[in-house]
Design an enzyme around this catalytic site. Structure first.
Site, PDB file in Angstrom:
ATOM      1  N   GLU A 185       0.834  -1.215   0.000  1.00  7.58           N
ATOM      2  CA  GLU A 185       0.000   0.000   0.000  1.00  7.58           C
ATOM      3  C   GLU A 185       0.868   1.264   0.000  1.00  7.58           C
ATOM      4  OE1 GLU A 185      -3.702  -0.156   2.021  1.00  7.58           O
ATOM      5  OE2 GLU A 185      -3.612  -2.340   2.212  1.00  7.58           O
TER       6      GLU A 185
HETATM    7  N1  CAA Z   1      -6.136  12.003  -3.212  1.00  9.79           N
HETATM    8  C1  CAA Z   1      -6.743  12.559  -4.311  1.00  9.79           C
HETATM    9  N2  CAA Z   1      -6.086  12.769  -5.477  1.00  9.79           N
HETATM   10  C2  CAA Z   1      -4.788  12.398  -5.535  1.00  9.79           C
HETATM   11  C3  CAA Z   1      -4.102  11.813  -4.454  1.00  9.79           C
HETATM   12  C4  CAA Z   1      -4.843  11.630  -3.250  1.00  9.79           C
HETATM   13  N3  CAA Z   1      -4.279  11.074  -2.179  1.00  9.79           N
HETATM   14  N4  CAA Z   1      -2.840  11.561  -4.816  1.00  9.79           N
HETATM   15  C5  CAA Z   1      -2.711  11.969  -6.088  1.00  9.79           C
HETATM   16  N5  CAA Z   1      -3.900  12.486  -6.524  1.00  9.79           N
HETATM   17  C6  CAA Z   1      -4.175  13.079  -7.832  1.00  9.79           C
HETATM   18  C7  CAA Z   1      -3.347  14.339  -7.994  1.00  9.79           C
HETATM   19  O1  CAA Z   1      -4.021  15.464  -7.435  1.00  9.79           O
HETATM   20  C8  CAA Z   1      -3.198  14.459  -9.473  1.00  9.79           C
HETATM   21  O2  CAA Z   1      -4.384  14.997 -10.007  1.00  9.79           O
HETATM   22  P1  CAA Z   1      -4.315  16.171 -11.145  1.00  9.79           P
HETATM   23  O3  CAA Z   1      -3.615  15.533 -12.302  1.00  9.79           O
HETATM   24  O4  CAA Z   1      -5.736  16.489 -11.392  1.00  9.79           O
HETATM   25  O5  CAA Z   1      -3.520  17.266 -10.540  1.00  9.79           O
HETATM   26  C9  CAA Z   1      -3.115  13.001  -9.935  1.00  9.79           C
HETATM   27  O6  CAA Z   1      -3.710  12.222  -8.880  1.00  9.79           O
HETATM   28  C10 CAA Z   1      -1.700  12.554 -10.162  1.00  9.79           C
HETATM   29  O7  CAA Z   1      -0.974  12.779  -8.972  1.00  9.79           O
HETATM   30  P2  CAA Z   1       0.600  12.699  -8.875  1.00  9.79           P
HETATM   31  O8  CAA Z   1       1.212  13.467 -10.019  1.00  9.79           O
HETATM   32  O9  CAA Z   1       1.020  13.042  -7.494  1.00  9.79           O
HETATM   33  O10 CAA Z   1       0.838  11.137  -9.144  1.00  9.79           O
HETATM   34  P3  CAA Z   1       2.173  10.337  -9.368  1.00  9.79           P
HETATM   35  O11 CAA Z   1       2.076   9.569 -10.618  1.00  9.79           O
HETATM   36  O12 CAA Z   1       3.361  11.211  -9.167  1.00  9.79           O
HETATM   37  O13 CAA Z   1       2.087   9.217  -8.201  1.00  9.79           O
HETATM   38  C11 CAA Z   1       2.602   8.191  -6.125  1.00  9.79           C
HETATM   39  C12 CAA Z   1       2.409   9.464  -6.947  1.00  9.79           C
HETATM   40  C13 CAA Z   1       2.459   8.702  -4.698  1.00  9.79           C
HETATM   41  C14 CAA Z   1       3.964   7.539  -6.291  1.00  9.79           C
HETATM   42  C15 CAA Z   1       1.481   7.144  -6.437  1.00  9.79           C
HETATM   43  O14 CAA Z   1       1.641   6.595  -7.701  1.00  9.79           O
HETATM   44  C16 CAA Z   1       1.445   6.026  -5.408  1.00  9.79           C
HETATM   45  O15 CAA Z   1       0.864   6.171  -4.339  1.00  9.79           O
HETATM   46  N6  CAA Z   1       2.080   4.856  -5.747  1.00  9.79           N
HETATM   47  C17 CAA Z   1       2.041   3.690  -4.881  1.00  9.79           C
HETATM   48  C18 CAA Z   1       0.871   2.832  -5.222  1.00  9.79           C
HETATM   49  C19 CAA Z   1       0.549   1.874  -4.123  1.00  9.79           C
HETATM   50  O16 CAA Z   1       0.469   2.220  -2.947  1.00  9.79           O
HETATM   51  N7  CAA Z   1       0.314   0.618  -4.492  1.00  9.79           N
HETATM   52  C20 CAA Z   1      -0.075  -0.390  -3.577  1.00  9.79           C
HETATM   53  C21 CAA Z   1      -1.181  -1.223  -4.164  1.00  9.79           C
HETATM   54  S1  CAA Z   1      -2.187  -2.180  -3.102  1.00  9.79           S
HETATM   55  C22 CAA Z   1      -1.229  -3.300  -2.318  1.00  9.79           C
HETATM   56  O17 CAA Z   1      -0.258  -2.941  -1.777  1.00  9.79           O
HETATM   57  C23 CAA Z   1      -1.560  -4.755  -2.312  1.00  9.79           C
HETATM   58  C24 CAA Z   1      -2.423  -5.291  -1.263  1.00  9.79           C
HETATM   59  O18 CAA Z   1      -3.188  -6.199  -1.540  1.00  9.79           O
HETATM   60  C25 CAA Z   1      -2.387  -4.808   0.134  1.00  9.79           C
END
Ligand code: CAA
Length: 379
Positions: A363
């Site tokens: 996550e």
């Molecule tokens: N709430 C609302 N909107 C959000 C947001 C949030 N928390 N975070 C980003 N956004 C929106 C931004 O506002 C932006 O919108 P606009 O284009 O309209 O401005 C858009 O999303 C893109 O945002 P970023 O440019 O910040 O996105 P990014 O590509 O740079 O990604 C990142 C940032 C934090 C690395 C993200 O990709 C991320 O969280 N990656 C990790 C994913 C993850 O946690 N995966 C786990 C999967 S589940 C798991 O683990 C398995 C399980 O079974 C437990």
């Protein structure tokens, strides 16, 4: 600041604690050794109402808050981080986005059985080339009349193969970047939906992570969650809540390991006295406790923010980062206090240490939490 622990909260925490001690503790070692997910235990949680803690009663939930959900998850994870994970993923990553973004029909059809515990939920975002870079997925969804056709696969899917309902993310328009991903509600048994590899892991052996495979899987257009192109926002907002769940899991793991270390250090005699009487050990225990209490405040604060409608993106990321690091440190110290016995599989602390590691990864890794915190600070 004071958190509100009302009667309902206290009842839920007690229920979770009793369940952990009576139903999870007797078999947790065996399930870890055999690497089996026992669905019947999760079903029992459902019967107790624990799979719908924060959702309104009209949707099959208990009508409590996210703090209660986090504290229940913590109690389960003190004993068994795997079953706690199942509840956490089900609640925060599957039921929550349906509650938040679903239509009334979707809530009735999917949230009600999820929250009332008759169906289990999962969340499909991660792909082989889309982990931290969540937008780099290649699963596609093509609109075809009143259906979408999905092709692709998802990996590391917790509850995968067991869940009756999965929130799946797929690219609907690659050219639109973060506005080109969409979320869908996918039912187990849909033709074209099969399962691949089941992961063999370092820890959380009592939970299941499977590959989901979609081959020309046709789902009704009405299973689109939110609007087309809103998928990335839905995924990110959902993960904010999921991170509160993982943080509470990490807190529970750390507390469970600390409890074992305290007990052992009072019983283990070396040089003619319990090792707890040596400052080398008692100061270690003191530091472990201080870390646990610091993590607790951050975890409860994030859950409280989630309950009160405050923005919790940053508090969730801080809670997850700190609590998962604390879990890793405290469980490592617990193994140290147990010495050679701690390294064996006869004693539980090595399991806690193995289980703690994943909380720094899934996550969103610790480094992703740093990105989220820095992003919120500097925007
Ligand atoms: N709430 C609302 N909107 C959000 C947001 C949030 N928390 N975070 C980003 N956004 C929106 C931004 O506002 C932006 O919108 P606009 O284009 O309209 O401005 C858009 O999303 C893109 O945002 P970023 O440019 O910040 O996105 P990014 O590509 O740079 O990604 C990142 C940032 C934090 C690395 C993200 O990709 C991320 O969280 N990656 C990790 C994913 C993850 O946690 N995966 C786990 C999967 S589940 C798991 O683990 C398995 C399980 O079974 C437990």
């Amino acid at each position: 600041m004071e958190f509100v622990y009302d009667e309902m909260n206290q009842d839920i925490v007690k229920l979770a604690k009793d369940f952990a001690e009576k139903r999870l503790l007797p078999t947790v070692h065996e399930r870890d050794e055999q690497e089996v997910f026992d669905r019947s235990l999760v079903n029992e949680l459902g019967e107790l109402g624990m799979l719908g803690i924060p959702f309104p009663e009209e949707y099959g939930g208990v009508g409590a808050d996210y703090l209660s959900m986090a504290m229940a998850c913590e109690e389960l994870c003190k004993v068994d981080a795997s079953i706690g994970l199942s509840l956490e993923v089900h609640t925060t990553l599957c039921s929550w986005p349906i509650y938040k973004f679903g239509t009334e029909e979707q809530r009735q059809k999917y949230l009600v059985p999820l929250a009332s515990g008759t169906k289990l939920g999962a969340f499909g975002l991660t792909e082989p080339n889309a982990g931290t870079d969540a937008l780099n997925g290649s699963t596609t969804a093509i609109k075809d009349g009143d259906h979408y056709i999905l092709n692709g696969s998802k990996i590391f899917n917790t509850n995968g193969g067991e869940a009756e309902i999965t929130v799946v993310f797929a690219v609907t328009d690659k050219s639109k970047g973060s506005k080109g991903l969409s979320a869908f509600i996918v039912e187990k048994g849909t033709p074209g939906f099969t399962y691949g590899k089941q992961e063999v892991k370092m820890g959380i052996h009592g939970s299941v992570q499977r590959e989901l495979i979609f081959q020309d899987m046709q789902i009704p257009a009405e299973n689109l969650l939110g609007k087309e192109g809103e998928g990335f926002k839905i995924a990110m907002m959902t993960l904010d809540g999921g991170r509160v769940g993982v943080a509470s899991q990490a807190l529970g793991i750390a507390e469970g390991a600390l409890d074992h270390a305290i007990k052992y250090s009072k019983e283990r005699i070396q040089f003619g006295k319990p090792i707890a009487k040596f400052q080398a050990i008692s100061f270690m225990l003191a530091d472990m406790k201080a870390k646990v209490e610091a993590a607790r405040w951050l975890v409860y604060k994030a859950a409280y923010d989630m309950s009160t409608g405050a923005n919790y993106t940053m508090s969730a990321a801080i809670a997850k980062k700190v609590a998962s690091d604390v879990a890793m440190q405290v469980t490592t110290d617990a193994v140290q206090i147990f010495g050679g016995y701690g390294f064996t599989r006869e004693y539980p602390v090595e399991r806690y240490m193995r289980d703690a590691k994943i909380t720094q990864i899934y996550e969103g890794t610790t480094q992703v939490q740093q990105m989220v915190i820095a992003g919120a600070l500097l925007k």
